[in-house]
Design a protein around this motif. Structure first.
Motif, PDB file in Angstrom:
ATOM      1  N   GLN A   3       0.377   9.931  -6.418  1.00  0.00           N
ATOM      2  CA  GLN A   3       0.433   8.491  -6.612  1.00  0.00           C
ATOM      3  C   GLN A   3       1.384   7.883  -5.581  1.00  0.00           C
ATOM      4  O   GLN A   3       2.439   8.453  -5.289  1.00  0.00           O
ATOM      5  CB  GLN A   3       0.939   8.137  -8.013  1.00  0.00           C
ATOM      6  N   LEU A   4       0.992   6.725  -5.066  1.00  0.00           N
ATOM      7  CA  LEU A   4       1.836   5.962  -4.161  1.00  0.00           C
ATOM      8  C   LEU A   4       2.227   4.668  -4.855  1.00  0.00           C
ATOM      9  O   LEU A   4       1.353   3.933  -5.324  1.00  0.00           O
ATOM     10  CB  LEU A   4       1.107   5.631  -2.860  1.00  0.00           C
ATOM     11  N   VAL A   5       3.517   4.402  -4.915  1.00  0.00           N
ATOM     12  CA  VAL A   5       4.017   3.196  -5.575  1.00  0.00           C
ATOM     13  C   VAL A   5       4.782   2.360  -4.569  1.00  0.00           C
ATOM     14  O   VAL A   5       5.779   2.823  -3.996  1.00  0.00           O
ATOM     15  CB  VAL A   5       4.914   3.547  -6.772  1.00  0.00           C
ATOM     16  N   GLU A   6       4.307   1.138  -4.383  1.00  0.00           N
ATOM     17  CA  GLU A   6       4.917   0.225  -3.426  1.00  0.00           C
ATOM     18  C   GLU A   6       5.872  -0.735  -4.121  1.00  0.00           C
ATOM     19  O   GLU A   6       5.701  -1.053  -5.302  1.00  0.00           O
ATOM     20  CB  GLU A   6       3.830  -0.574  -2.716  1.00  0.00           C
ATOM     21  N   CYS A  22       7.403   2.514  -0.068  1.00  0.00           N
ATOM     22  CA  CYS A  22       6.261   3.173  -0.709  1.00  0.00           C
ATOM     23  C   CYS A  22       6.652   4.625  -0.950  1.00  0.00           C
ATOM     24  O   CYS A  22       6.888   5.380   0.003  1.00  0.00           O
ATOM     25  CB  CYS A  22       5.034   3.089   0.172  1.00  0.00           C
ATOM     26  N   ALA A  23       6.735   4.997  -2.216  1.00  0.00           N
ATOM     27  CA  ALA A  23       7.148   6.344  -2.592  1.00  0.00           C
ATOM     28  C   ALA A  23       5.967   7.130  -3.149  1.00  0.00           C
ATOM     29  O   ALA A  23       5.233   6.625  -4.006  1.00  0.00           O
ATOM     30  CB  ALA A  23       8.258   6.279  -3.630  1.00  0.00           C
ATOM     31  N   ALA A  24       5.811   8.339  -2.666  1.00  0.00           N
ATOM     32  CA  ALA A  24       4.740   9.209  -3.143  1.00  0.00           C
ATOM     33  C   ALA A  24       5.301  10.210  -4.142  1.00  0.00           C
ATOM     34  O   ALA A  24       6.413  10.718  -3.984  1.00  0.00           O
ATOM     35  CB  ALA A  24       4.104   9.949  -1.976  1.00  0.00           C
ATOM     36  N   THR A  90       1.305 -13.365   6.164  1.00  0.00           N
ATOM     37  CA  THR A  90       0.928 -13.413   4.758  1.00  0.00           C
ATOM     38  C   THR A  90      -0.304 -12.556   4.504  1.00  0.00           C
ATOM     39  O   THR A  90      -1.339 -12.723   5.161  1.00  0.00           O
ATOM     40  CB  THR A  90       0.652 -14.856   4.318  1.00  0.00           C
ATOM     41  N   ALA A  91      -0.188 -11.621   3.567  1.00  0.00           N
ATOM     42  CA  ALA A  91      -1.276 -10.690   3.273  1.00  0.00           C
ATOM     43  C   ALA A  91      -0.855  -9.774   2.137  1.00  0.00           C
ATOM     44  O   ALA A  91       0.320  -9.769   1.737  1.00  0.00           O
ATOM     45  CB  ALA A  91      -1.626  -9.849   4.501  1.00  0.00           C
ATOM     46  N   VAL A  92      -1.805  -8.995   1.651  1.00  0.00           N
ATOM     47  CA  VAL A  92      -1.479  -7.872   0.778  1.00  0.00           C
ATOM     48  C   VAL A  92      -1.251  -6.659   1.673  1.00  0.00           C
ATOM     49  O   VAL A  92      -2.089  -6.345   2.522  1.00  0.00           O
ATOM     50  CB  VAL A  92      -2.605  -7.593  -0.227  1.00  0.00           C
ATOM     51  N   TYR A  93      -0.117  -6.026   1.481  1.00  0.00           N
ATOM     52  CA  TYR A  93       0.262  -4.871   2.299  1.00  0.00           C
ATOM     53  C   TYR A  93       0.039  -3.588   1.507  1.00  0.00           C
ATOM     54  O   TYR A  93       0.467  -3.479   0.344  1.00  0.00           O
ATOM     55  CB  TYR A  93       1.715  -4.988   2.720  1.00  0.00           C
ATOM     56  N   TYR A  94      -0.606  -2.621   2.147  1.00  0.00           N
ATOM     57  CA  TYR A  94      -0.939  -1.345   1.516  1.00  0.00           C
ATOM     58  C   TYR A  94      -0.305  -0.202   2.299  1.00  0.00           C
ATOM     59  O   TYR A  94      -0.388  -0.177   3.537  1.00  0.00           O
ATOM     60  CB  TYR A  94      -2.444  -1.118   1.503  1.00  0.00           C
ATOM     61  N   TRP A 112      -3.848   5.853  -0.961  1.00  0.00           N
ATOM     62  CA  TRP A 112      -3.463   4.458  -0.739  1.00  0.00           C
ATOM     63  C   TRP A 112      -2.594   3.970  -1.890  1.00  0.00           C
ATOM     64  O   TRP A 112      -2.776   4.364  -3.048  1.00  0.00           O
ATOM     65  CB  TRP A 112      -4.706   3.571  -0.663  1.00  0.00           C
ATOM     66  N   GLY A 113      -1.668   3.075  -1.546  1.00  0.00           N
ATOM     67  CA  GLY A 113      -0.917   2.382  -2.573  1.00  0.00           C
ATOM     68  C   GLY A 113      -1.747   1.265  -3.180  1.00  0.00           C
ATOM     69  O   GLY A 113      -2.853   0.965  -2.715  1.00  0.00           O
TER      70      GLY A 113
END
Length: 122
Positions: A3-6, A22-24, A90-94, A112-113
């Motif tokens: 799991q990736l958590v942003e 972002c932590a895996a 401005t955007a959603v960052y992954y 992917w996060g």
């Protein structure tokens, strides 16, 4: 599984700064490339920055000199320091990672996060 958590997104004024993390976690032997992508409304997802396991970095031309990607291998974490932010950021960052899950297998899995919203506005 992995799991990736942003974290770290939010609202910031033009010229301001944000730091994304972002932590895996999960079944991880090692992590190869890590990266950040972004997707603005009505646009395709695009690469913002990437970093290899050896520390080599690559940036989109639009963010060179303003954004810095880094990684902490001990924490399985990738960071994106964003300075001099502009409304067009401005955007959603992954976040994105290529993970080797098993010591006895060279197979690499892509993860992917969930995405974090960055809004640059006055």
């Amino acid at each position: 599984q992995v799991q990736l958590v942003e974290s770290g997104g939010g609202l910031v004024q033009p010229g301001g700064s944000l730091r994304l993390s972002c932590a895996a976690s999960g079944s991880i032997f090692s992590i190869n490339d890590m990266g950040w992508y972004r997707q603005a409304p009505g646009k395709q997802r695009e690469l913002v920055a990437a970093i290899t396991s050896g520390g080599s970095t690559n940036y989109a031309d639009s963010v060179k000199g303003r954004f810095t990607i880094s990684r902490d291998n001990a924490k399985n974490t990738v960071y994106l320091q964003m300075n001099s932010l502009k409304p067009e950021d401005t955007a959603v960052y992954y976040c994105n990672m290529f993970v080797r899950r098993l010591a006895w297998s060279n197979r690499v899995y892509e993860y992917w996060g969930q995405g974090t919203q960055v809004t640059v506005s006055s």
